[in-house]
Design a protein around this motif. Structure first.
Motif, short mmCIF file in Angstrom:
data_model
loop_
_atom_site.label_atom_id
_atom_site.label_comp_id
_atom_site.label_asym_id
_atom_site.label_seq_id
_atom_site.Cartn_x
_atom_site.Cartn_y
_atom_site.Cartn_z
N VAL A 39 -21.30 34.99 7.10
CA VAL A 39 -22.08 33.87 6.56
C VAL A 39 -21.20 32.73 6.06
O VAL A 39 -21.70 31.78 5.47
CB VAL A 39 -23.02 34.34 5.43
CG1 VAL A 39 -24.12 35.22 5.99
CG2 VAL A 39 -22.25 35.07 4.33
N GLY A 40 -19.89 32.84 6.28
CA GLY A 40 -19.00 31.77 5.88
C GLY A 40 -18.64 31.83 4.40
O GLY A 40 -18.92 32.80 3.70
N SER A 41 -18.00 30.76 3.94
CA SER A 41 -17.52 30.72 2.55
C SER A 41 -18.00 29.48 1.82
O SER A 41 -17.34 29.02 0.89
CB SER A 41 -15.98 30.76 2.54
OG SER A 41 -15.45 29.66 3.29
N SER A 42 -19.13 28.94 2.25
CA SER A 42 -19.64 27.73 1.62
C SER A 42 -20.16 28.02 0.22
O SER A 42 -20.37 29.18 -0.17
CB SER A 42 -20.76 27.11 2.47
OG SER A 42 -21.89 27.96 2.47
N ILE A 43 -20.41 26.96 -0.53
CA ILE A 43 -20.88 27.10 -1.91
C ILE A 43 -22.23 27.79 -1.97
O ILE A 43 -22.55 28.49 -2.94
CB ILE A 43 -20.95 25.71 -2.58
CG1 ILE A 43 -21.14 25.84 -4.10
CG2 ILE A 43 -22.05 24.86 -1.97
CD1 ILE A 43 -19.96 26.38 -4.82
N VAL A 44 -23.06 27.65 -0.92
CA VAL A 44 -24.37 28.29 -0.93
C VAL A 44 -24.26 29.79 -0.72
O VAL A 44 -25.25 30.52 -0.88
CB VAL A 44 -25.31 27.67 0.14
CG1 VAL A 44 -25.57 26.21 -0.15
CG2 VAL A 44 -24.74 27.85 1.54
N VAL A 45 -23.09 30.28 -0.37
CA VAL A 45 -22.84 31.71 -0.26
C VAL A 45 -22.12 32.22 -1.50
O VAL A 45 -22.53 33.20 -2.12
CB VAL A 45 -22.01 32.04 1.00
CG1 VAL A 45 -21.64 33.52 1.01
CG2 VAL A 45 -22.79 31.68 2.25
#
Length: 447
Positions: free
Chosen positions: A32-38
């Motif tokens: 799911v990636g490493s974005s702020i929403v994760v």
């Protein structure tokens, strides 16, 4: 129970609780990636579970050491099994959509683990009878937080870097088992459970079939199903195909790499130029390409050795700098004829700080006056989503109108190649209408 033993146990709790959070964030990146929403919800759920653990621990009135020993043993099993790469991969492969797998992982692994370990400090402070309440809780929290501090540093900067994420999982699990044995003493039944848990942790983590597993990414090099090619192989980074190559002469590469090489070598006719590549991938852009000088920047210092040994099977051409792409373009004094932007932490996730206007302004800054930026983006093939529209608009706000080419128009997700020139600038635009049509005048002015 001696004060030294209490401090040792709460130190292990702090070390392993924050260690589990760091490992969980790293395990989520390929999916799911490493974005702020994760990262933000993951940290929030972890802290909520920790708080509930504090409250639960405050209600324990008897069998203090037995409760903590039990919690440590269950947490060791959860960490060793639930944080294993094969387990997380299975969740995201079989539980769809990805949000369901994420919630299952958070609710079934990370939060229970945090809840169990959060009970440690309030339970064990009951055994510190000779101290004031404030002194007892303060010193316990000191050793717990010190464990968290050292756990976060040692696991991320040492264990993950040199031994891999799976080794960090095993380290946390074994530390919790050690804490269990310290609390349980010579209890044979507990010792047998500890041995079984250690075996499970080792079994699920020490045979994780990856080529390399660093603090930044999971790398797999394996055969690719490409008929007609000679020994085709793929370089997967965080579950997504980053590069392809085979042993043909000349070798075959991914379509977007061929496209970028065509632009640089054929359309722009670059020779003896300085080319900066942000995001190394498999180093195929410069593979057997002696005409220009390449500088690769990638955040993972291990990626070059991995690519050379397992993927290219020969030295990579060009200079390699281990650095964050944003920091490099913001601080370097060097200037380049071309900047290739190919920065993905997973198949569809660009780190958030590498899509902003400020990043593209810094990228423009490192260009020579006649330089060009070529960006490889993975967007929807029709460029209809808000993300696609806004990302392209952000780039245009810095460079003016850029060329956009979708390589796989029929696919839901496609490689989109964006070409922007340093000589271009954003400018006001107008709309041609029947009542006021300046098209002929504008065309004449453009010649």
């Amino acid at each position: 129970m001696s004060r030294t033993l209490i401090y040792t146990i709460v130190f292990i709790e702090g070390f392993c609780s924050l260690g589990a959070e760091i490992i969980a964030l790293r395990r989520l990146v390929p999916h799911v990636g490493s974005s702020i929403v994760v990262t933000a919800p993951t940290i929030a759920f972890f802290l909520l579970a920790l708080a509930l653990g504090y409250a639960a621990g405050a209600k324990v009135t008897t069998n203090y050491t037995a409760v903590v020993a039990r919690n440590f043993l269950i947490a060791a099993a959860l960490a060793g099994f639930g944080l294993a790469g094969v387990t997380v991969d299975w969740m995201f492969a079989h539980l769809q959509p990805a949000l369901l797998a994420y919630l299952f992982f958070i609710g079934g692994v990370l939060c229970p683990l945090a809840w169990l370990l959060g009970q440690t400090v309030p339970i064990l402070t009951n055994l510190m009878k000779a101290q004031r309440t404030g002194e007892a809780s303060g010193m316990a929290l000191y050793w717990s937080t010190l464990g968290s501090f050292l756990g976060s540093l040692s696991l991320s900067l040492l264990v993950m870097q040199w031994l891999g994420v799976s080794a960090a999982v095993v380290a946390c699990s074994l530390l919790l088992i050690a804490g269990t044995l310290l609390l349980a003493g010579r209890d044979v039944k507990t010792a047998l459970f500890c041995a079984s848990t250690a075996a499970i942790a080792a079994g699920f983590n020490l045979h994780h079939e990856v080529t390399a597993d660093t603090a930044y990414a999971e790398y797999i090099v394996g055969p690719a199903a490409l008929p007609g090619q000679q020994d085709p192989r793929a370089f997967w980074v965080n579950k997504s195909t980053a590069s392809l190559i085979d042993d043909s002469d000349p070798p075959n590469y991914t379509r977007y790499i061929k496209h970028l090489r065509h632009i640089l070598l054929e359309e722009l006719e670059f020779r003896e130029r300085e080319i900066l590549v942000l995001g190394a991938g498999g180093f195929t852009l410069s593979h057997r390409e002696p005409a220009n000088r390449y500088t690769y920047v990638d955040i993972d210092p291990a990626i070059r050795d991995i690519a050379e040994k397992h993927f290219l099977r020969e030295p990579a051409r060009g200079e390699f700098i281990a650095d964050d792409a944003r920091r490099f373009v913001a601080t370097t004094g060097r200037r380049f004829d071309a900047v290739i932007v190919d920065v993905y932490s997973s198949h569809t996730s660009i780190p958030g700080h590498l899509v902003t206007r400020e990043f593209w302004e810094d990228t423009r800054r490192v260009l020579k006056p006649d330089g060009v930026v070529l960006a490889n983006l993975i967007l929807d093939g029709k460029l209809e989503t808000p993300y696609a529209r806004n990302l392209l608009a952000t780039i245009d706000s810095v460079f003016g109108r850029c060329a956009v080419e979708v390589l796989h128009k029929a696919q839901a997700l496609a490689n989109v190649e964006v070409a922007c020139f340093a000589s271009s600038r954003p400018a006001a635009t107008g709309i041609y209408i029947d009542e006021k049509n300046r098209a002929d005048l504008d065309l004449a002015r453009s010649r």
